[in-house]
Design a protein around this motif. Structure first.
Motif, PDB file in Angstrom:
ATOM      1  N   VAL A 121     -78.829  -7.747 -44.903  1.00  0.00           N
ATOM      2  CA  VAL A 121     -78.377  -7.198 -43.625  1.00  0.00           C
ATOM      3  C   VAL A 121     -79.469  -6.339 -42.998  1.00  0.00           C
ATOM      4  O   VAL A 121     -79.714  -6.400 -41.794  1.00  0.00           O
ATOM      5  N   SER A 122     -80.151  -5.559 -43.816  1.00  0.00           N
ATOM      6  CA  SER A 122     -81.199  -4.691 -43.276  1.00  0.00           C
ATOM      7  C   SER A 122     -82.317  -5.518 -42.649  1.00  0.00           C
ATOM      8  O   SER A 122     -82.755  -5.238 -41.532  1.00  0.00           O
ATOM      9  N   ILE A 123     -82.779  -6.577 -43.329  1.00  0.00           N
ATOM     10  CA  ILE A 123     -83.892  -7.369 -42.792  1.00  0.00           C
ATOM     11  C   ILE A 123     -83.482  -8.127 -41.541  1.00  0.00           C
ATOM     12  O   ILE A 123     -84.244  -8.246 -40.575  1.00  0.00           O
ATOM     13  N   VAL A 124     -82.251  -8.642 -41.522  1.00  0.00           N
ATOM     14  CA  VAL A 124     -81.775  -9.392 -40.352  1.00  0.00           C
ATOM     15  C   VAL A 124     -81.697  -8.492 -39.126  1.00  0.00           C
ATOM     16  O   VAL A 124     -82.194  -8.836 -38.037  1.00  0.00           O
ATOM     17  N   PHE A 125     -81.100  -7.328 -39.285  1.00  0.00           N
ATOM     18  CA  PHE A 125     -80.931  -6.440 -38.129  1.00  0.00           C
ATOM     19  C   PHE A 125     -82.239  -5.743 -37.756  1.00  0.00           C
ATOM     20  O   PHE A 125     -82.424  -5.369 -36.590  1.00  0.00           O
ATOM     21  N   GLU A 126     -83.134  -5.570 -38.721  1.00  0.00           N
ATOM     22  CA  GLU A 126     -84.453  -5.027 -38.380  1.00  0.00           C
ATOM     23  C   GLU A 126     -85.257  -6.026 -37.557  1.00  0.00           C
ATOM     24  O   GLU A 126     -85.884  -5.661 -36.551  1.00  0.00           O
ATOM     25  N   VAL A 165     -70.767 -11.425 -42.504  1.00  0.00           N
ATOM     26  CA  VAL A 165     -69.471 -10.755 -42.327  1.00  0.00           C
ATOM     27  C   VAL A 165     -68.373 -11.513 -43.073  1.00  0.00           C
ATOM     28  O   VAL A 165     -67.539 -10.916 -43.767  1.00  0.00           O
ATOM     29  N   LEU A 166     -68.378 -12.844 -42.944  1.00  0.00           N
ATOM     30  CA  LEU A 166     -67.353 -13.646 -43.612  1.00  0.00           C
ATOM     31  C   LEU A 166     -67.477 -13.574 -45.124  1.00  0.00           C
ATOM     32  O   LEU A 166     -66.485 -13.710 -45.840  1.00  0.00           O
ATOM     33  N   SER A 167     -68.714 -13.359 -45.619  1.00  0.00           N
ATOM     34  CA  SER A 167     -68.918 -13.306 -47.066  1.00  0.00           C
ATOM     35  C   SER A 167     -68.119 -12.181 -47.709  1.00  0.00           C
ATOM     36  O   SER A 167     -67.705 -12.288 -48.860  1.00  0.00           O
ATOM     37  N   SER A 191     -75.538 -12.204 -47.998  1.00  0.00           N
ATOM     38  CA  SER A 191     -75.825 -10.934 -48.654  1.00  0.00           C
ATOM     39  C   SER A 191     -75.362 -10.959 -50.099  1.00  0.00           C
ATOM     40  O   SER A 191     -74.166 -11.022 -50.382  1.00  0.00           O
ATOM     41  N   THR A 192     -76.313 -10.931 -51.038  1.00  0.00           N
ATOM     42  CA  THR A 192     -75.946 -10.899 -52.450  1.00  0.00           C
ATOM     43  C   THR A 192     -75.184  -9.626 -52.800  1.00  0.00           C
ATOM     44  O   THR A 192     -74.295  -9.638 -53.647  1.00  0.00           O
ATOM     45  N   THR A 193     -75.542  -8.528 -52.152  1.00  0.00           N
ATOM     46  CA  THR A 193     -74.845  -7.264 -52.411  1.00  0.00           C
ATOM     47  C   THR A 193     -73.390  -7.357 -51.986  1.00  0.00           C
ATOM     48  O   THR A 193     -72.481  -6.964 -52.732  1.00  0.00           O
ATOM     49  N   TYR A 194     -73.157  -7.855 -50.792  1.00  0.00           N
ATOM     50  CA  TYR A 194     -71.783  -7.977 -50.299  1.00  0.00           C
ATOM     51  C   TYR A 194     -70.962  -8.880 -51.210  1.00  0.00           C
ATOM     52  O   TYR A 194     -69.812  -8.572 -51.548  1.00  0.00           O
ATOM     53  N   VAL A 195     -71.552 -10.019 -51.588  1.00  0.00           N
ATOM     54  CA  VAL A 195     -70.823 -10.983 -52.404  1.00  0.00           C
ATOM     55  C   VAL A 195     -70.498 -10.408 -53.776  1.00  0.00           C
ATOM     56  O   VAL A 195     -69.343 -10.397 -54.205  1.00  0.00           O
ATOM     57  N   THR A 196     -71.508  -9.926 -54.498  1.00  0.00           N
ATOM     58  CA  THR A 196     -71.270  -9.434 -55.851  1.00  0.00           C
ATOM     59  C   THR A 196     -70.357  -8.217 -55.860  1.00  0.00           C
ATOM     60  O   THR A 196     -69.489  -8.089 -56.728  1.00  0.00           O
TER      61      THR A 196
END
Length: 768
Positions: free
Chosen positions: A127-132, A172-174, A448-453
């Motif tokens: 998310v950080s890299i996408v929005f950056e 978001v859906l993840s 996002s691996t963080t969101y998923v895990t």
């Protein structure tokens, strides 16, 4: 100073002549830093389940994860397309603008991720890299639009809106998908296997192993490594055309394999799944998230090579070449993988982030990090009502059968350092997360691996009934805090990257140099703070929760706690008096934080009473009353100190009149006398010289008489010379709270002394 100014001017001059070489070098340093900072946050993604379940040793987990990262790093080349053309349309930018975008992205990324690491909160590097990228690209695009006097409506020409929308929507859906699937799979698994999985027939574990391993093999080994061209083309063709047969054959093979190793070799199939899942998830993490750390560097380097060979001005060289697929050198990927591996082994911040995730998914109640809030309370209330309504619909016979499957094994005593959850949940976490992340990787979608895990872990926790009525509001509040942090990540990444890109565009090399210095200064400062904080935690003996099962052990543990608390109380009281005497607001503020921490530790010990009583052996049940009384007196002490520090800080902070010389002098006399009591008590408990307690108790009346004299003196001053109501109120309050503090200390000492005399000779305790 002239030398420094001349040197700085020379550096700026050199940067002006070779600005892009400098930017590539800076991006390389930033990428390495970003790898270290980012992996410290993302390590939780693949270590959470294995470490939380304690299936195998920590060293084994780390070795397996390291191998997975190495394989994943070499298979992530295709994901680099996200940094090249996933967010913006490169053909509408020139080389100089592309370099500004990537510099802004990397500076923002390391600052943002380090901030979350310091807080111990998991966030999303994707998310950080996408929005950056989105923020920096939009900032430069808007500058171009205004420079060309175009309409803002043309912004869509610069941004890859379709791909950006797809990526954001997928992220978001993840969250919802991961939580739902995790909860569903865990609920079904628990219904079939129950918490007594080790007592189930071998074929139950074999079928579970067949499903889990087949899923991991197909989605990770096949999908994850396809881009690395490790698989034979004939095998890849067979898998693509005969997918159903391949999955069926895998299921049959791995089911028979699981049955064989559990029957003949007595190996737990759940441990094997956890090890394989950790490897798979680490590999998926590296394959999916490596772009977040080195994507901008690789793209900038390839852009620089193309531009330098063209002979065109940097402000005129069109970057349409980025639209073409370019394979990333394997050595660069392997080097990045090595840095990632070293980071997970040695990063201390990774442990803070990991603890947050494990605590929120813990099966049993315990110390909760997050405080409940209005939203978490309302969510829990609505969930309870929905559960009650559902219970009225489901027949009671079915409910009873379901409840039997969710019954936990009875434990005779509280197990020290027990796993946060069992191996079935850990296996489900790894299986579901690996499948979802691998699917996204194979589609070149930066899920996002963080969101998923994280959301899979939360979903399985909910399905496993880990969020009981005792802990639900705290866990839900924690999840809401983490998700709120994710929104903060997106917004702050966008705004910060846009701001930095604008500064570099208008400020040039000077702005770039200053921003880099600022970034590395903040990283270094946070590292120092973390290091100092870790040393302070190690140096300061925090109160230990009672873990002993005998009266002798409880007396021993409580003696250590009393010695520790008395030492810290002495320091807090003395600092309060000194702070008032010197009007030192900083000292009083720091002191206020110290007593809050001490008070929290006492409260945590009180919250542990249930487990303490459960853990006692039958011969030592009488220790319960003793322990509860001791905690009560400790709490009385901290409450008095907390009020003393609070009113003292408030008095100075509000700029009220200073205490008079006589008042300060009398308070120092009390402090000096109390210091003797505190030190004697500390030494008595520290050295287990319990015979000294009697002498301390004999000074009780002397202390009370001293306080009474001070009160009488202040009454006389108030009637004759005192002119400040605030001073009078403060002074009387300090004396009265000090009296309560002394009462609590003496009651504590007396209780301990009586219990000690009645149970164990001092020599026996000392020998323990």
């Amino acid at each position: 100073m002239p030398f420094i100014n001349t040197t700085f001017a020379n550096i700026l001059c050199l940067m002006g002549e070779n600005i892009y070489v400098f930017m590539i070098a800076a991006l390389a340093i930033l990428a390495i830093t970003d790898l270290i900072v980012g992996v410290s946050n993302d390590a939780v993604n693949f270590l959470n389940s294995a470490i939380g379940s304690k299936a195998v040793s920590f060293k084994t987990i780390m070795i397996i994860a390291s191998i997975g990262i190495a394989f994943g790093a070499m298979s992530s080349s295709g994901m680099m397309e996200v940094a090249r053309k996933g967010i913006f349309n490169p053909e509408n930018f020139v080389f100089s603008e592309i370099m500004i975008i990537f510099m802004a992205v990397m500076i923002t990324d390391i600052l943002l991720l380090d901030f979350f690491n310091t807080l111990g909160m998991p966030t999303s590097t994707t998310v950080s890299i996408v929005f950056e990228l989105l923020g920096a690209a939009i900032a430069i695009a808007v500058i171009k639009i205004f420079a060309k006097d175009e309409s803002i409506a043309t912004l869509g020409n610069y941004i890859n809106t379709d791909k950006a929308t797809q990526i954001i929507l997928g992220i978001v859906l993840s969250v919802l998908i991961a939580f739902t699937i995790g909860a569903l799979v865990q609920y079904v698994s628990r219904l079939l296997i129950s918490f007594k999985f080790d007592k189930k027939p071998k074929w139950v574990g074999a079928i579970f192993g067949g499903i889990a391993i087949s899923a991991i093999i197909y989605f990770i080994i096949v999908k994850g490594l396809k881009s690395a061209s490790i698989l034979d083309p004939a095998i890849s063709e067979f898998i693509s055309t005969q997918t159903e047969i391949f999955i069926l054959l895998n299921f049959i093979f791995w089911t028979l394999f699981s049955l064989a190793i559990t029957t003949f070799f007595k190996i737990s199939i759940y441990k094997l799944i956890i090890l394989l899942g950790t490897f798979a998830l680490a590999m998926a993490f590296a394959g999916n998230d490596l772009v977040n750390f080195i994507g901008p560097l690789i793209t900038a380097l390839q852009s620089y090579q193309d531009w330098s060979a063209s002979g065109v001005l940097s402000t005129e060289y069109n970057m349409s070449g980025l639209s073409k697929a370019v394979r990333t050198p394997t050595l660069l990927l392997l080097g990045a993988g090595i840095i990632m591996v070293l980071t997970i082994w040695f990063s201390s911040k990774a442990k803070n982030v990991l603890k947050t995730s494990v605590d929120l998914s813990r099966q049993d109640e315990g110390e909760e990090r997050f405080k409940p809030n209005y939203l978490s309370r309302q969510i829990v209330k609505l969930t309870i009502r929905a559960s009650e309504a559902l219970s009225n619909i489901i027949p009671s016979a079915i409910q009873e059968k379901i409840n039997v499957q969710f019954e936990k094994p009875n434990e005779a005593a509280v197990i020290k350092d027990k796993p946060a959850f069992d191996m079935v949940r850990a296996a489900v976490n790894l299986m579901v997360a690996s499948v979802l992340i691998s699917l996204a990787t194979s589609m070149k979608l930066p899920l996002s691996t963080t969101y998923v895990t994280f959301m899979v872990a939360m979903g399985t926790s909910l399905a496993d009934r880990a969020w009981g009525v005792e802990s639900a509001v705290y866990r839900v509040a924690g999840v809401l805090n983490v998700i709120g942090g994710w929104f903060f990540t997106a917004i702050s990444a966008f705004v910060a990257a846009a701001t930095i890109a604008t500064c570099i565009h208008f400020g040039g090399s000077i702005a770039l140099g200053l921003l880099l210095l600022l970034a590395f200064f903040l990283i270094f400062r946070n590292y120092q703070k973390q290091s100092i904080k870790s040393k302070e935690i190690k140096a300061e003996d925090s109160l230990r929760k009672a873990e002993s099962s005998s009266i002798q052990g409880v007396i021993e543990e409580s003696a250590s706690n009393i010695s520790n608390l008395v030492k810290r109380s002495n320091k807090i009281y003395t600092n309060t008096i000194n702070g008032l005497a010197k009007q030192d607001l900083d000292l009083l503020k720091k002191n206020k934080k110290g007593i809050v921490k001490l008070s929290d530790e006492v409260d945590e010990s009180r919250d542990n009473i249930f487990y303490f009583i459960k853990n006692l052996d039958e011969a030592s049940v009488s220790a319960s009353n003793f322990y509860i009384n001791i905690l009560g007196y400790l709490q009385d002490m901290t409450q008095s100190l907390e009020y003393i520090t609070k009113i003292s800080h408030k008095h100075v902070n509000n700029n009220h009149k200073k205490l008079k010389y006589n008042q300060i002098k009398e308070l120092k006399e009390i402090d000096n006398r109390l210091e003797i009591v505190f030190n004697d008590a500390k030494e008595a408990f520290k050295d287990r010289s319990f015979e000294k307690i009697g002498a301390i108790l004999n000074s009780k009346q002397e202390l009370f008489d001293m306080l009474s004299q001070k009160i009488e003196k202040q009454i006389a001053r108030t009637r004759t010379e005192e002119s400040s109501p605030k001073n009078t109120t403060l002074y009387f309050t300090l004396l009265l709270e000090t009296k309560d503090l002394i009462t609590a200390i003496m009651n504590l000492l007396e209780t301990y002394y009586q219990k000690h005399d009645a149970s164990i000779p001092p020599a026996t305790v000392a020998s323990n």
